[in-house]
Design a protein around this motif. Structure first.
Motif, mmCIF file in Angstrom:
data_model
loop_
_atom_site.group_PDB
_atom_site.id
_atom_site.type_symbol
_atom_site.label_atom_id
_atom_site.label_comp_id
_atom_site.label_asym_id
_atom_site.label_seq_id
_atom_site.Cartn_x
_atom_site.Cartn_y
_atom_site.Cartn_z
ATOM 1 N N LEU A 8 0.816 -1.212 0.000
ATOM 2 C CA LEU A 8 0.000 0.000 0.000
ATOM 3 C C LEU A 8 0.853 1.267 0.000
ATOM 4 C CD1 LEU A 8 -2.861 1.008 -0.070
ATOM 5 C CD2 LEU A 8 -2.941 0.837 2.412
ATOM 6 N N ALA A 9 1.966 1.258 0.703
ATOM 7 C CA ALA A 9 2.845 2.435 0.735
ATOM 8 C C ALA A 9 3.361 2.759 -0.666
ATOM 9 C CB ALA A 9 4.011 2.203 1.683
ATOM 10 N N GLU A 10 3.683 1.736 -1.434
ATOM 11 C CA GLU A 10 4.174 1.946 -2.803
ATOM 12 C C GLU A 10 3.061 2.489 -3.705
ATOM 13 O OE1 GLU A 10 6.032 -0.683 -6.465
ATOM 14 O OE2 GLU A 10 6.250 -1.431 -4.412
ATOM 15 N N ILE A 11 1.863 1.985 -3.528
ATOM 16 C CA ILE A 11 0.716 2.468 -4.318
ATOM 17 C C ILE A 11 0.445 3.934 -3.984
ATOM 18 C CG2 ILE A 11 -1.772 2.222 -4.680
ATOM 19 C CD1 ILE A 11 -1.346 -0.809 -4.099
ATOM 20 N N ASN A 12 0.468 4.263 -2.701
ATOM 21 C CA ASN A 12 0.241 5.660 -2.294
ATOM 22 C C ASN A 12 1.283 6.585 -2.895
ATOM 23 O OD1 ASN A 12 -2.012 5.045 -0.779
ATOM 24 N ND2 ASN A 12 -0.880 4.867 1.129
ATOM 25 N N GLN A 13 2.542 6.167 -2.848
ATOM 26 C CA GLN A 13 3.627 6.986 -3.401
ATOM 27 C C GLN A 13 3.431 7.197 -4.904
ATOM 28 O OE1 GLN A 13 7.523 5.265 -2.947
ATOM 29 N NE2 GLN A 13 8.534 7.229 -3.229
ATOM 30 N N GLN A 14 3.071 6.141 -5.606
ATOM 31 C CA GLN A 14 2.859 6.238 -7.054
ATOM 32 C C GLN A 14 1.653 7.145 -7.355
ATOM 33 O OE1 GLN A 14 2.159 2.463 -8.947
ATOM 34 N NE2 GLN A 14 2.331 3.307 -10.999
ATOM 35 N N ALA A 15 0.597 6.998 -6.598
ATOM 36 C CA ALA A 15 -0.608 7.802 -6.819
ATOM 37 C C ALA A 15 -0.332 9.287 -6.586
ATOM 38 C CB ALA A 15 -1.733 7.318 -5.912
ATOM 39 N N ILE A 16 0.386 9.600 -5.522
ATOM 40 C CA ILE A 16 0.711 11.001 -5.229
ATOM 41 C C ILE A 16 1.597 11.574 -6.328
ATOM 42 C CG2 ILE A 16 1.968 12.506 -3.634
ATOM 43 C CD1 ILE A 16 0.819 10.715 -1.372
ATOM 44 N N GLN A 21 2.028 15.173 -11.041
ATOM 45 C CA GLN A 21 2.303 15.321 -12.480
ATOM 46 C C GLN A 21 1.101 15.900 -13.220
ATOM 47 O OE1 GLN A 21 3.536 11.319 -13.686
ATOM 48 N NE2 GLN A 21 5.196 12.285 -14.803
ATOM 49 N N GLU A 22 -0.067 15.370 -12.934
ATOM 50 C CA GLU A 22 -1.261 15.748 -13.691
ATOM 51 C C GLU A 22 -1.914 17.036 -13.217
ATOM 52 O OE1 GLU A 22 -2.425 14.258 -16.489
ATOM 53 O OE2 GLU A 22 -0.602 13.038 -16.353
ATOM 54 N N LEU A 23 -1.893 17.275 -11.908
ATOM 55 C CA LEU A 23 -2.602 18.427 -11.355
ATOM 56 C C LEU A 23 -1.687 19.571 -10.946
ATOM 57 C CD1 LEU A 23 -5.134 16.602 -8.987
ATOM 58 C CD2 LEU A 23 -5.547 17.443 -11.302
ATOM 59 N N GLY A 24 -0.411 19.273 -10.762
ATOM 60 C CA GLY A 24 0.501 20.243 -10.168
ATOM 61 C C GLY A 24 0.449 20.095 -8.655
ATOM 62 N N VAL A 25 1.477 20.563 -7.998
ATOM 63 C CA VAL A 25 1.594 20.350 -6.560
ATOM 64 C C VAL A 25 0.439 21.000 -5.794
ATOM 65 C CG1 VAL A 25 3.013 20.788 -4.531
ATOM 66 C CG2 VAL A 25 4.093 20.083 -6.657
ATOM 67 N N ILE A 26 0.144 22.251 -6.084
ATOM 68 C CA ILE A 26 -0.883 22.981 -5.331
ATOM 69 C C ILE A 26 -2.240 22.303 -5.432
ATOM 70 C CG2 ILE A 26 -2.135 25.175 -5.112
ATOM 71 C CD1 ILE A 26 0.782 25.325 -4.218
ATOM 72 N N ASN A 27 -2.666 21.986 -6.635
ATOM 73 C CA ASN A 27 -3.980 21.365 -6.803
ATOM 74 C C ASN A 27 -3.997 19.937 -6.268
ATOM 75 O OD1 ASN A 27 -5.368 23.550 -7.912
ATOM 76 N ND2 ASN A 27 -4.533 23.135 -9.925
ATOM 77 N N ALA A 28 -2.888 19.231 -6.352
ATOM 78 C CA ALA A 28 -2.821 17.884 -5.783
ATOM 79 C C ALA A 28 -2.984 17.946 -4.267
ATOM 80 C CB ALA A 28 -1.508 17.202 -6.160
ATOM 81 N N VAL A 29 -2.312 18.905 -3.633
ATOM 82 C CA VAL A 29 -2.430 19.051 -2.183
ATOM 83 C C VAL A 29 -3.857 19.438 -1.813
ATOM 84 C CG1 VAL A 29 -1.702 20.445 -0.195
ATOM 85 C CG2 VAL A 29 -0.004 19.556 -1.807
ATOM 86 N N ARG A 30 -4.459 20.335 -2.550
ATOM 87 C CA ARG A 30 -5.850 20.723 -2.293
ATOM 88 C C ARG A 30 -6.777 19.521 -2.405
ATOM 89 N NH1 ARG A 30 -7.929 24.922 -5.984
ATOM 90 N NH2 ARG A 30 -9.637 24.993 -4.516
ATOM 91 N N PHE A 31 -6.535 18.680 -3.421
ATOM 92 C CA PHE A 31 -7.334 17.474 -3.606
ATOM 93 C C PHE A 31 -7.178 16.531 -2.417
ATOM 94 C CE2 PHE A 31 -7.446 13.031 -5.035
ATOM 95 C CZ PHE A 31 -8.761 12.959 -5.463
ATOM 96 N N LEU A 32 -5.941 16.307 -1.990
ATOM 97 C CA LEU A 32 -5.680 15.368 -0.898
ATOM 98 C C LEU A 32 -6.230 15.865 0.441
ATOM 99 C CD1 LEU A 32 -2.066 14.318 -1.872
ATOM 100 C CD2 LEU A 32 -4.132 12.894 -1.989
ATOM 101 N N LYS A 33 -6.217 17.181 0.651
ATOM 102 C CA LYS A 33 -6.683 17.733 1.928
ATOM 103 C C LYS A 33 -8.155 17.458 2.189
ATOM 104 C CE LYS A 33 -5.352 21.586 3.719
ATOM 105 N NZ LYS A 33 -4.752 21.275 4.988
#
Length: 69
Positions: A8-16, A21-33
């Motif tokens: 699961l840790a490897e899957i999480n790392q790959q997903a993040i 890559q696709e959303l950019g750091v800011i939007n990815a963080v907003r999505f995850l929050k």
């Protein structure tokens, strides 16, 4: 179809990485929050921070902090 079961840790790392890559750091963080649970007790913190101050008093304090020294 047989697929490799990854840790699961490897899957999480790959997903993040893909999100970055696709959303950019800011939007990815907003999505995850949106999936994280907050902590603390806002009601108690608000009482400590603001006590019985009025809205106008708080606004005035903010304006004073923003004034150049």
């Amino acid at each position: 179809m047989i697929t490799e079961v990854k840790p699961l840790a490897e899957i999480n790392q790959q997903a993040i990485h893909l999100l970055y890559q696709e959303l950019g750091v800011i939007n990815a963080v907003r999505f995850l929050k949106q999936f994280t649970v907050g902590f603390g007790d806002y009601t108690k913190e608000r009482e400590v921070l603001f006590g019985s101050k009025t809205f106008d008093q708080i606004v005035n304090e903010i304006e004073q902090m923003r004034k150049p020294a």
